[in-house]
Design a protein around this motif. Structure first.
Motif, PDB file in Angstrom:
ATOM      1  N   PRO A   1     -11.935   7.315   3.457  1.00  0.00           N
ATOM      2  CA  PRO A   1     -10.923   7.782   2.500  1.00  0.00           C
ATOM      3  C   PRO A   1      -9.501   7.493   2.985  1.00  0.00           C
ATOM      4  O   PRO A   1      -8.614   7.186   2.182  1.00  0.00           O
TER       5      PRO A   1
ATOM      6  N   ALA B   1      -8.775   3.915   2.234  1.00  0.00           N
ATOM      7  CA  ALA B   1      -8.518   3.750   0.795  1.00  0.00           C
ATOM      8  C   ALA B   1      -7.105   4.220   0.449  1.00  0.00           C
ATOM      9  O   ALA B   1      -6.374   3.536  -0.283  1.00  0.00           O
ATOM     10  N   TRP B   2      -6.706   5.375   0.974  1.00  0.00           N
ATOM     11  CA  TRP B   2      -5.376   5.907   0.663  1.00  0.00           C
ATOM     12  C   TRP B   2      -4.273   5.024   1.251  1.00  0.00           C
ATOM     13  O   TRP B   2      -3.279   4.742   0.579  1.00  0.00           O
TER      14      TRP B   2
END
Length: 150
Positions: free
Chosen positions: A131, A134-135
Motif C-alpha cells: 500500500p 501504491a500511495w
C-alpha cells in the motif's frame, strides 16, 4: 516481550517522525496557489493515510530488524524512511516541487527494492509495503503533475 517492544518502538519512531515532519512542513499559501491536476485529493486525506502507512512501515521495519538485524534489507528500510522524511521539507519547506520530485522518485525505487528484497525472506514485510508503494506511486504522479502544471 522483546518482539512486542521492538514493534512498538519502531511504530512510535516512524509515526512520531512522520507527525513531526508533517506538523513542521504543512501546506500553506504557496501550495494553495499551485495549479494542481484534477485527481489531486483533498488535503484532509493525507494525515489519516500517512498515519496508517507509517504504522505499516514501522511494523515492516521491526520485522526486518528482528529477523535480519543490520542487513541490506534494513539498510533499504532506513533509506526509504530518510527519503520519506525529506520529501515534505523539499516540497513544502523549500517550496520546490522539482526538488521534491528528485526525492520522491528514489523513494519509490527504494520502496520497490525493499519489497523485492523481502519477498522471499519475509513476505509479510514485503506485503506491508505494497500500500505504501501504491500511495507513493500516486504521490509521484501528483508531484510530477504539479511540476508540469507550474
Amino acid at each position: 516481550m522483546r518482539k512486542i517492544a521492538t514493534h512498538l518502538l519502531f511504530i512510535a519512531a516512524v509515526l512520531g517522525g512522520g507527525l513531526f515532519v508533517g506538523f513542521n512542513f504543512m501546506p500553506g499559501d504557496w501550495y494553495q496557489s499551485l495549479a494542481k491536476p484534477p485527481f489531486n485529493p483533498p488535503n484532509w486525506i493525507f494525515a489519516p493515510v500517512w498515519s496508517i502507512l507509517y504504522i505499516l512501515i514501522g511494523v515492516a521495519g521491526a520485522r526486518t530488524f528482528l529477523r535480519d538485524g543490520l542487513s541490506n534489507a534494513f539498510g533499504l528500510w532506513v533509506m526509504q524512511l530518510i527519503l520519506n522524511f525529506l520529501w515534505s521539507p523539499a516540497f513544502f519547506g523549500a517550496r520546490n516541487a522539482h526538488l521534491a520530485l528528485a526525492v520522491i522518485v528514489p523513494l519509490l525505487a527504494t520502496i520497490l527494492a525493499f519489497i523485492a528484497l523481502r519477498w522471499r525472506r519475509d513476505r509479510v514485510a514485503a506485503l506491508l509495503f505494497v500500500p505504501y508503494a501504491a500511495w507513493v506511486g500516486f504521490a509521484t504522479l501528483l508531484n510530477a503533475s504539479i511540476v508540469w502544471l507550474n
